[in-house]
Structure formats: C-alpha cells, structure tokens
Design a protein around this motif. Sequence first.
Motif, PDB file in Angstrom:
ATOM      1  N   ASP A   1     -20.027 139.001 -24.584  1.00 18.98           N
ATOM      2  CA  ASP A   1     -18.962 139.257 -25.195  1.00 18.98           C
ATOM      3  C   ASP A   1     -18.085 138.619 -24.592  1.00 18.98           C
ATOM      4  O   ASP A   1     -16.757 137.970 -25.513  1.00 18.98           O
ATOM      5  CB  ASP A   1     -18.667 140.717 -24.946  1.00 18.98           C
ATOM      6  N   LYS A   2     -18.002 138.244 -23.310  1.00 17.81           N
ATOM      7  CA  LYS A   2     -17.114 137.484 -22.394  1.00 17.81           C
ATOM      8  C   LYS A   2     -17.376 135.836 -22.617  1.00 17.81           C
ATOM      9  O   LYS A   2     -16.454 135.093 -22.234  1.00 17.81           O
ATOM     10  CB  LYS A   2     -16.957 137.909 -21.002  1.00 17.81           C
ATOM     11  N   LYS A   3     -18.413 135.439 -23.411  1.00 18.23           N
ATOM     12  CA  LYS A   3     -18.717 134.172 -23.355  1.00 18.23           C
ATOM     13  C   LYS A   3     -19.218 133.482 -21.895  1.00 18.23           C
ATOM     14  O   LYS A   3     -18.682 132.484 -21.657  1.00 18.23           O
ATOM     15  CB  LYS A   3     -18.010 133.384 -24.233  1.00 18.23           C
ATOM     16  N   THR A   4     -19.536 134.518 -20.881  1.00 17.19           N
ATOM     17  CA  THR A   4     -19.889 134.375 -19.712  1.00 17.19           C
ATOM     18  C   THR A   4     -21.176 133.702 -19.609  1.00 17.19           C
ATOM     19  O   THR A   4     -22.194 134.371 -20.096  1.00 17.19           O
ATOM     20  CB  THR A   4     -19.621 135.309 -18.764  1.00 17.19           C
ATOM     21  N   HIS A   5     -21.585 132.430 -18.782  1.00 21.51           N
ATOM     22  CA  HIS A   5     -23.148 132.141 -18.682  1.00 21.51           C
ATOM     23  C   HIS A   5     -23.753 133.190 -17.914  1.00 21.51           C
ATOM     24  O   HIS A   5     -22.931 133.568 -16.885  1.00 21.51           O
ATOM     25  CB  HIS A   5     -23.088 130.821 -18.100  1.00 21.51           C
ATOM     26  N   ILE A   6     -24.767 133.361 -18.378  1.00 19.65           N
ATOM     27  CA  ILE A   6     -25.697 134.398 -17.614  1.00 19.65           C
ATOM     28  C   ILE A   6     -27.276 133.880 -17.390  1.00 19.65           C
ATOM     29  O   ILE A   6     -27.518 133.276 -18.428  1.00 19.65           O
ATOM     30  CB  ILE A   6     -25.881 135.864 -18.364  1.00 19.65           C
ATOM     31  N   GLY A   7     -27.780 133.924 -16.304  1.00 22.18           N
ATOM     32  CA  GLY A   7     -29.227 133.372 -16.146  1.00 22.18           C
ATOM     33  C   GLY A   7     -30.056 134.589 -15.641  1.00 22.18           C
ATOM     34  O   GLY A   7     -29.364 135.606 -14.922  1.00 22.18           O
ATOM     35  N   PHE A   8     -31.323 134.582 -15.575  1.00 24.28           N
ATOM     36  CA  PHE A   8     -32.096 135.713 -15.220  1.00 24.28           C
ATOM     37  C   PHE A   8     -33.169 135.136 -14.285  1.00 24.28           C
ATOM     38  O   PHE A   8     -33.653 134.000 -14.640  1.00 24.28           O
ATOM     39  CB  PHE A   8     -32.621 136.422 -16.504  1.00 24.28           C
ATOM     40  N   ARG A   9     -33.802 135.969 -13.373  1.00 27.79           N
ATOM     41  CA  ARG A   9     -34.625 135.711 -12.613  1.00 27.79           C
ATOM     42  C   ARG A   9     -35.446 137.054 -12.466  1.00 27.79           C
ATOM     43  O   ARG A   9     -34.882 138.122 -12.409  1.00 27.79           O
ATOM     44  CB  ARG A   9     -34.467 135.262 -11.336  1.00 27.79           C
ATOM     45  N   SER A  10     -36.745 137.061 -12.160  1.00 24.99           N
ATOM     46  CA  SER A  10     -37.439 138.374 -11.861  1.00 24.99           C
ATOM     47  C   SER A  10     -38.234 138.249 -10.755  1.00 24.99           C
ATOM     48  O   SER A  10     -38.815 136.990 -10.453  1.00 24.99           O
ATOM     49  CB  SER A  10     -38.297 138.812 -13.059  1.00 24.99           C
ATOM     50  N   VAL A  11     -38.472 139.262 -10.004  1.00 28.97           N
ATOM     51  CA  VAL A  11     -39.342 139.249  -8.753  1.00 28.97           C
ATOM     52  C   VAL A  11     -40.180 140.261  -9.044  1.00 28.97           C
ATOM     53  O   VAL A  11     -40.072 141.624  -9.286  1.00 28.97           O
ATOM     54  CB  VAL A  11     -38.297 139.711  -7.504  1.00 28.97           C
ATOM     55  N   ALA A  12     -41.502 140.041  -8.675  1.00 28.26           N
ATOM     56  CA  ALA A  12     -42.561 140.729  -8.784  1.00 28.26           C
ATOM     57  C   ALA A  12     -43.413 140.745  -7.647  1.00 28.26           C
ATOM     58  O   ALA A  12     -43.397 140.219  -6.716  1.00 28.26           O
ATOM     59  CB  ALA A  12     -43.430 140.320 -10.118  1.00 28.26           C
ATOM     60  N   ARG A  13     -44.530 141.718  -7.732  1.00 28.32           N
ATOM     61  CA  ARG A  13     -45.619 141.627  -6.446  1.00 28.32           C
ATOM     62  C   ARG A  13     -46.746 141.852  -7.115  1.00 28.32           C
ATOM     63  O   ARG A  13     -47.177 142.299  -8.042  1.00 28.32           O
ATOM     64  CB  ARG A  13     -45.228 142.815  -5.574  1.00 28.32           C
ATOM     65  N   ASN A  14     -47.902 141.519  -6.376  1.00 30.55           N
ATOM     66  CA  ASN A  14     -49.057 141.737  -6.652  1.00 30.55           C
ATOM     67  C   ASN A  14     -49.843 142.591  -5.457  1.00 30.55           C
ATOM     68  O   ASN A  14     -49.003 143.022  -4.806  1.00 30.55           O
ATOM     69  CB  ASN A  14     -49.999 140.415  -6.769  1.00 30.55           C
ATOM     70  N   HIS A  15     -51.290 142.582  -5.328  1.00 30.79           N
ATOM     71  CA  HIS A  15     -51.993 143.433  -4.535  1.00 30.79           C
ATOM     72  C   HIS A  15     -51.539 143.153  -2.969  1.00 30.79           C
ATOM     73  O   HIS A  15     -51.245 143.989  -2.137  1.00 30.79           O
ATOM     74  CB  HIS A  15     -53.225 143.489  -4.565  1.00 30.79           C
ATOM     75  N   ASP A  16     -51.304 141.806  -2.830  1.00 29.52           N
ATOM     76  CA  ASP A  16     -51.337 141.496  -1.561  1.00 29.52           C
ATOM     77  C   ASP A  16     -49.712 141.093  -1.052  1.00 29.52           C
ATOM     78  O   ASP A  16     -49.231 141.181   0.044  1.00 29.52           O
ATOM     79  CB  ASP A  16     -52.094 140.207  -1.016  1.00 29.52           C
ATOM     80  N   TYR A  17     -48.820 140.526  -1.880  1.00 24.96           N
ATOM     81  CA  TYR A  17     -47.609 139.856  -1.590  1.00 24.96           C
ATOM     82  C   TYR A  17     -46.516 140.479  -2.609  1.00 24.96           C
ATOM     83  O   TYR A  17     -46.776 140.651  -3.681  1.00 24.96           O
ATOM     84  CB  TYR A  17     -47.585 138.495  -1.682  1.00 24.96           C
ATOM     85  N   ALA A  18     -45.361 140.451  -2.144  1.00 20.13           N
ATOM     86  CA  ALA A  18     -44.264 140.964  -2.900  1.00 20.13           C
ATOM     87  C   ALA A  18     -43.393 139.383  -3.079  1.00 20.13           C
ATOM     88  O   ALA A  18     -43.728 138.542  -2.316  1.00 20.13           O
ATOM     89  CB  ALA A  18     -43.311 141.913  -2.413  1.00 20.13           C
ATOM     90  N   GLY A  19     -42.315 139.400  -3.919  1.00 20.73           N
ATOM     91  CA  GLY A  19     -41.527 138.507  -3.815  1.00 20.73           C
ATOM     92  C   GLY A  19     -42.111 137.349  -4.935  1.00 20.73           C
ATOM     93  O   GLY A  19     -41.360 135.985  -4.562  1.00 20.73           O
ATOM     94  N   LEU A  20     -42.841 137.440  -5.731  1.00 22.77           N
ATOM     95  CA  LEU A  20     -43.423 136.566  -6.721  1.00 22.77           C
ATOM     96  C   LEU A  20     -42.083 136.152  -7.816  1.00 22.77           C
ATOM     97  O   LEU A  20     -41.714 136.920  -8.494  1.00 22.77           O
ATOM     98  CB  LEU A  20     -44.688 136.744  -7.406  1.00 22.77           C
ATOM     99  N   ILE A  21     -41.824 134.761  -7.674  1.00 24.16           N
ATOM    100  CA  ILE A  21     -40.528 134.556  -8.474  1.00 24.16           C
ATOM    101  C   ILE A  21     -40.903 133.916  -9.970  1.00 24.16           C
ATOM    102  O   ILE A  21     -41.910 133.146 -10.012  1.00 24.16           O
ATOM    103  CB  ILE A  21     -39.729 133.448  -7.886  1.00 24.16           C
ATOM    104  N   GLN A  22     -40.272 134.480 -10.957  1.00 24.08           N
ATOM    105  CA  GLN A  22     -40.303 134.007 -12.281  1.00 24.08           C
ATOM    106  C   GLN A  22     -38.891 133.630 -12.761  1.00 24.08           C
ATOM    107  O   GLN A  22     -38.184 134.396 -12.419  1.00 24.08           O
ATOM    108  CB  GLN A  22     -41.210 134.897 -13.217  1.00 24.08           C
ATOM    109  N   GLN A  23     -38.859 132.479 -13.505  1.00 24.39           N
ATOM    110  CA  GLN A  23     -37.568 131.908 -13.877  1.00 24.39           C
ATOM    111  C   GLN A  23     -37.249 132.703 -14.986  1.00 24.39           C
ATOM    112  O   GLN A  23     -36.161 132.082 -15.830  1.00 24.39           O
ATOM    113  CB  GLN A  23     -37.925 130.380 -14.098  1.00 24.39           C
ATOM    114  N   ASP A  24     -37.493 133.817 -15.272  1.00 20.75           N
ATOM    115  CA  ASP A  24     -37.051 134.738 -16.523  1.00 20.75           C
ATOM    116  C   ASP A  24     -37.244 136.136 -16.293  1.00 20.75           C
ATOM    117  O   ASP A  24     -38.117 136.388 -15.203  1.00 20.75           O
ATOM    118  CB  ASP A  24     -37.831 134.362 -17.730  1.00 20.75           C
ATOM    119  N   LEU A  25     -37.226 136.913 -17.136  1.00 21.67           N
ATOM    120  CA  LEU A  25     -37.075 138.292 -16.939  1.00 21.67           C
ATOM    121  C   LEU A  25     -38.572 138.719 -17.685  1.00 21.67           C
ATOM    122  O   LEU A  25     -39.001 138.059 -18.302  1.00 21.67           O
ATOM    123  CB  LEU A  25     -35.915 138.835 -17.754  1.00 21.67           C
TER     124      LEU A  25
END
Length: 890
Positions: free
Chosen positions: A730-754
């Motif tokens: 609505d505001k025509k503001t740029h927005i970008g997404f990142r997602s953080v996930a975990r597996n059995h051993d580690y957290a903080g796995l980065i994906q460049q999208d949601l």
Amino acid sequence: MMRDARNLYMTDSATDVTGQITSSESEAFANILQWSEGQPSWQRDALRRLYNKDTLDATDLDELTELCQNPDKEGIPLSSEHVPHFNLDLKTVQLKAICNVENVNALKSGECLSFCKKGLTVIYGQNGSGKSGYARILKKVCRARTPESEKEILPNIYKQSSEPSRATIDFVADKQHKSINWNAQNKQSSNPLLLSISIFDSGTANVHVGKANNIAYTPFPMRILEQLADTCQRIQKLIEQKISNLDQQTPEIIKNPNCNIQTKVGKLIAKLNDDIVDKTDVCNLAKLDIMEKAKLEKLKRDLATNHRKSAIQLKAQKQRFDDATRRLRALHKAVTEEQVSHLTELHQNYKIARDAATAAAKTIFNNDLLPNIGSEVWRSLWEAARDYSEKHAYPGKVFPFTGDSARCVLCQQELDTESANRLNRFENFIKDTTKRKEKEAETAYINAQNILRNVNVSIQDLQRIISLIHDELNDENLAQLVRRSAVTAKWRLRAIRRLCMCDNDIILPVADNWPEELVTNQSSSLSQRVDALQIEEHSEQRQQMHTELGELKDREWLASVQDDVIAEIDRKKKRAALKTMLNDTQTRSITLKSSNIAERLVTKALCTQFSEEIEKLSATQLKIGIQKKNSHRGVPMFQVTLSHKHKKATTDKILSEGEYRCAALAAFLAEIATTKNQSAIVFDDPVSSLDQINLETVATRLAEEAQHRQVIVFTHDIAFLFLLDQACRDKKTHIGFRSVARNHDYAGLIQQDLPVRAQPIEKILDSMQNQLNNEKRSYENGQYDKWEITVDAIQKRLRSTWERAVEEVIGPVLKRLSSKVETQGLIKLTILDRKDCEQMRKAYGRCSEGLHTTALTLNPLPPKPEDIQKEITELRNWISNIQKRQREIR
C-alpha cells in the motif's frame, strides 16, 4: 509524515545563561566555544579532541591528566579554526549481512543472513528456528537498551567448545562498505558506528516505559558536553586513584612514628601530617657526628628504665660473657703449636711402649699358643681370672696358685707341670716393665685426648655466645672476630684429633688469633657500666641525661627513616597538587550548559514527537505523554507517564499489555524521529501481546518508516508478516523476506525467501514453474514413478494456490487474517463475472480430481508436462486478468 528533527532544532530557540540565543546546533556550538574560554586549559583541549573523535582513549586520558596536573603546560584548545564549517549531518549506517557465525547458540556455521539495503527486511522464523541468535548478535554490537544479562550469548550447549562466540558484521556507513570481526570476549572488536543502529525488543519495552532513560541521541554540542563531563569524571577518578595510591605508599613507620612528640624530630613529623616540611631540616636533624653517636651509646648504656634491675641484668651478662670467653680461651690454648707438639710426643711415646711390649710378648710366648696372646682382650680375661682366684677359688694364695692339687681357674682342670709354668710366664709378662710402661703411656695419651674433647665448644653453644655479644652487648665487630676465631679453632682441633688417629701426615689449618685485647676491653666496659648505674634515678643530672638521650635517639631513628620521610614530603607535594586539580574536574558548569541546550534542542521535540507516534499507533484511549525527570550530568531523562492518574499508580500497572507495548514502540520511534540520523533500526518480535487492529497499525507505521531508512524486523508471527507485506504494497515500500529454519542438529539455516505458505502468490507460481522445468525430464525419460511424485506435489500446490488466488481477489474487501471489512473496496468485486467463477471452479476441480485415489487396476497414464504447464498458465493468467481489471476501477 514525521517532522524532521533538524527542523525542530531550527524552529526552537532558547536564551542561555550568557544571554545569547541558541536556535540551532551550530549556534549552540558557537556559544560553547565562547563558554569554554573560561574553562581550565585541559578541558578546552579535551573539547578539541572530542570534536574529532567519538570517545577518548587511554592515551587521550593520560595526556589530559598530564595537562591537568601541569597547568603551565600548554594544550591545544578548541577554537573556530578547528571547526570552520560545522556539519550537522551524521553518518548513516546500514546493515548488509551477518556471516561467519561461530559458537552462537545452535546456529549453523557458514550461514549468512543478508539484509535489503533499503526498505523493509522481514526475517521470519518459527520459535526455536534460530532467529533470536542473529538478533542477539546485533544487540551486542548495536545500540540496545536490553539489560546485559539478557544480551548474554551462549555457545551451542550440545557442542563442547572453548572458543568464544564470533561473527562477521558487514555494513555500510555513508556509502562506504565496512566490516568487523566481532568476538564476544573482545570488547574492542565492535565498531562505534554500529551504535547508530537502534534495536527494539521486549527488554527495550520495559526500559522505555517502566524506567526513566536518557534519549538515544543528543545534538552534537550537547553530546560533546556530555562526553566532556564524562571525561571530567574519568579524570577525577584517575586523580582520586593517584591520591589513594599515594596514601597507600605512606609507610606504617610514618603513620605511627616511633619518636617522642616533644622532641625536635617529633615536632617535625607532626608538622609533616599537616604541612609540607623542608627537606633540609630533615637532613640536618638526621645527621649525627662521631661525638654525638658516642654520647648516644653512652647514654643508652647508662640510662635504663630500672637502673638497679639493669645493673643486675648487666652483671649477669658480664658473668655469661666472662664464662663464654674463658671457654673459648681454653679452646684456643688447646690448639696452639705447643699443645700440638705435646700431644704428638705423647702419641709417639705410647707407640714406642706398645711396640716394646709386643716384642717382649713374642719372646715369652711360644708360637704354638693361640693368636693375640697379650692383647687388650686377653689381658682383660687374665685380670678377671686373677680376681676370681684371689677372692673365691684360692683366697690368701698368690695368683696364679700352682701348688698341689691346684686347678686352672678358667678350665677347672688340675694343673700339670707345663700348665703351671705357662701360667707363671703369663703372670711375669703382665708384671714386666715394658707392659707397665705401655699402660702408663697409653693413659697419658688418652688423658690428653680427653682434654681436647672437653675444651671443644658445640655449634649451639657458639651461636649462643655470638648472640650474647652481637645482640645483647651490641658489639658486632667483636662478635664477628670471636666467631671467626672460634670456628677456625674448631677446624684446627678436629684436624689435630685426626692427626693422632692415623699414621699419615695431615696439614693442620691455621686458627685466627684470639681477640684478647677487645675481649678484655669489653669486660672492663661492662664493669664500668655497672658502676655507672648506681647514680640516683630522680636526680637533676639524670633527668637531663634522659632528655638528651631522647633527642639523640629520635634523631637516630630519623636517620633510619630519612629516605621514607623525604619520600613522604614529595608525596605530600604531589597530593596537594592533585587535590588542587580536583577542582578543575567539577562538572557543575558543564551540567548547566548542557541542561540549557537540552531544554530547547531535545525536550520539546521529543515530547511532541511522542504524542504524534501515540496518535499514529492508536495505542490507547488513555492520555499519556513523556515527562522529563532529573538529568544526569546535563543529559535529560524521560519517562512515559499518564497525564491524570493517582499519585501511587504507575504506568506499567495501568496500561494493558497491548497498550504497554504500543506505548513503548511510540517512545522508541519518538527518540528515533527526533534525530536527524537515518541509520537502520531493528525490531525483534515487536508485536507480541498486540491484537489484530494494533498489528495493522504497527505494520503500517513500520512500512512508513522504511520509506526513508533501512528497517529490519525479526518475527515468528506469520499474520504480522502478511500485514507487513500488505502495508508495504500500500505504501509502495520495498520489502524483502528471509526465513530462518532448523534441522535435527542445527538452527539458523538461512533461506533467501519465505516458506511457501507465507510467500506472495506470484512467487508460488514462479516456484511451481521452476519445479516443472527442472523435473519434466523424468517424464521424457520414461521415469513415470518419479514423474507421478512431481505431478502429485504440483497439483497439491495448484489447489492451495487457487484458494490463495480467491483470497487475493476478495482482498480489497476482506484481507487475509484481517479483522475488518474494507467497504470502500467492494466496488472492485464488481469486475467478477460468471465466466471468472466457472473458470476457477473447473480448474480447481481438475486439481481435486487429480489428487483423488484411482483404482490400481485402471493404471492411468500420468498427465503430460504440457498439461501441467497449461494449468499453471491458466492460473497465472486468471490472477493477472482480474488484478488488471481491479486496478482500472477507482
């Protein structure tokens, strides 16, 4: 739109204590230059340094302290030459990425979390995914009011490692790319520029609303004054520490002097505690000439506390001294050359007599007898036999008795003629002159040896004798001479005794001469001192002697501590200078100046902006505002308060959790807005406890803020994520997404999208298209089992995406996860016709039919790739067509 902080500064004016108008930062700073002319030289030099750097390092403090200690030393004061063009702009700092993370919670090494260089970046992750680990790193290096206990970063508790937490922070400061290697154990590993980035989280909310806090940013002139006040405090602590160190250096012997306060020395030491004493007076008093030293020793000897008792003690000491020296004289006499010659002669006589007796025994005794007849053992046996015969066996008979029927007193057998003759020969041998002379020579030699043994002095006795002379009689020289002469005499005595025990020649050590004259003099001196102690105690002569002794003793004591006293005089001078310096570290004038500037340049702007933020967030129906509290070194302190409330009520007990959070956000944004700095701001789960309406207002506010600065949001709330997405659209503001996930051993796995369920519909379509393009070769290669898995996955996504497409179509009226109906958007639904609905239902039906289980016996062939492509294209076109028609309606 928010008011620009610089405009606030430029429109508000104030008259300071000097009568001059302060209407902007530049004018305020010019006024500070004029004010500084009346400040100490070192403070003016500090202002120059503070203008050119954010904080002063240890070298600066050392140099400024030196200037403070030496007023005559010229510094370089701040002047208009140093600031010809006062720049109001601050550096804008933006985050680029957090990379190379090690030993931070359970975050996986090698991951890199990047941020959009402009607009809004949303980092989404479910609870436990690791997003808080990245947020904690930023709280460490950026400006966060979170308590230090909540900033603590723990390593991976499942991985044993002694290495510290670390990460690489990439950022941009005024379009210049920079990078730091942050290390949790190294406080210097951060960069002050990153403090321009402010962070909001739940801990910050408590700080903003529940407690009074200084503002996040102060205008440059005010900030310099704050740092100058802080520098004064730091130098004041350094000076106080130096004074404390000087006090601790004063030895106990100066604090509690061992002297009489009535003597000249006592009065000088007393004066030392209150004033600075002349070193020359100390040196003159501490110097005793030879005559004064001799007189002191005589007075010490003659004046004892109890002269009669001292006389008795002195007599006892003299007796012990005379006895000890008598023993040592005997020791030295025993080791003279005459005594050595006499002992040698006795030993030689004994050897000659023994050899003569041995020769006589050989002529008397036959060779057929037992060995060693005539030896000492044999003689003892013979004498025992004599004693038994004369007392018990044949009393009154001459030994050996060899008459009729006589028996041997040893074997009890009757004696024959040969046995009787043998016994008579033995007795004649014993009575022979050679044997008697041997015995006499032996006795003389043994007696001489015993004399040597008896005159020896043990080490323990020698130590007691030396202690008597050295410690009790205070005659160190005599003690050394006696000790050396006694030790060398003992060495010589031991060698003499060895000389008589062996036939080899031994070189005898030389004993030092016995100090007879000094020993005699000491004994005589002791006698004289005993006589001197007979004078009456209370006589005028004796009182005068006591006074003179006291003066000399204190002067002698002063000589022993002269270096300490002179050092204390130097410390007193330094201490007096340091205390004078403390006056130049007072901050009252700095506080007055800073408070005056803060009154106009900050206070009004902050309160006004907070009211605007509360209104934008629609935070509460209550009337709340910001109230100024007591300042700290001229830095204003503010607290969120209710306009009308009971005196005992506190804000955190009146506001609901949602109102509390919105008020905290308003206070945070007000601080940010009242600065001219456009650096990034970070929000860590900013909307917990907020309802749907508040979520939307906060999302709108953050989208608005992201139009002119970098905004970063960490969240686990997917509804808030959708609202941020919509607000930015609505505001025509740029927005970008990142997602953080975990597996059995580690957290903080980065994906460049949601995640898919949180992605915009266009991205979902693109993802399905990519999947089709990558996996259609399975069909082309005849791998139908693998192809069926792909078809099944795409059909599921097609069905859910058609549902999302319907949500998009009705979005102008009823947005996803929204709690209100936008009636003004109802007209946009009028573009829908029957054909749109039928097309959607048919496509949705095909997806549903493809997902239904088919009888295995039918074994139908799977759809072709072009069939799936047709479905994706139809969905994309349907959405695009409706969105185009909705945009055309106003």
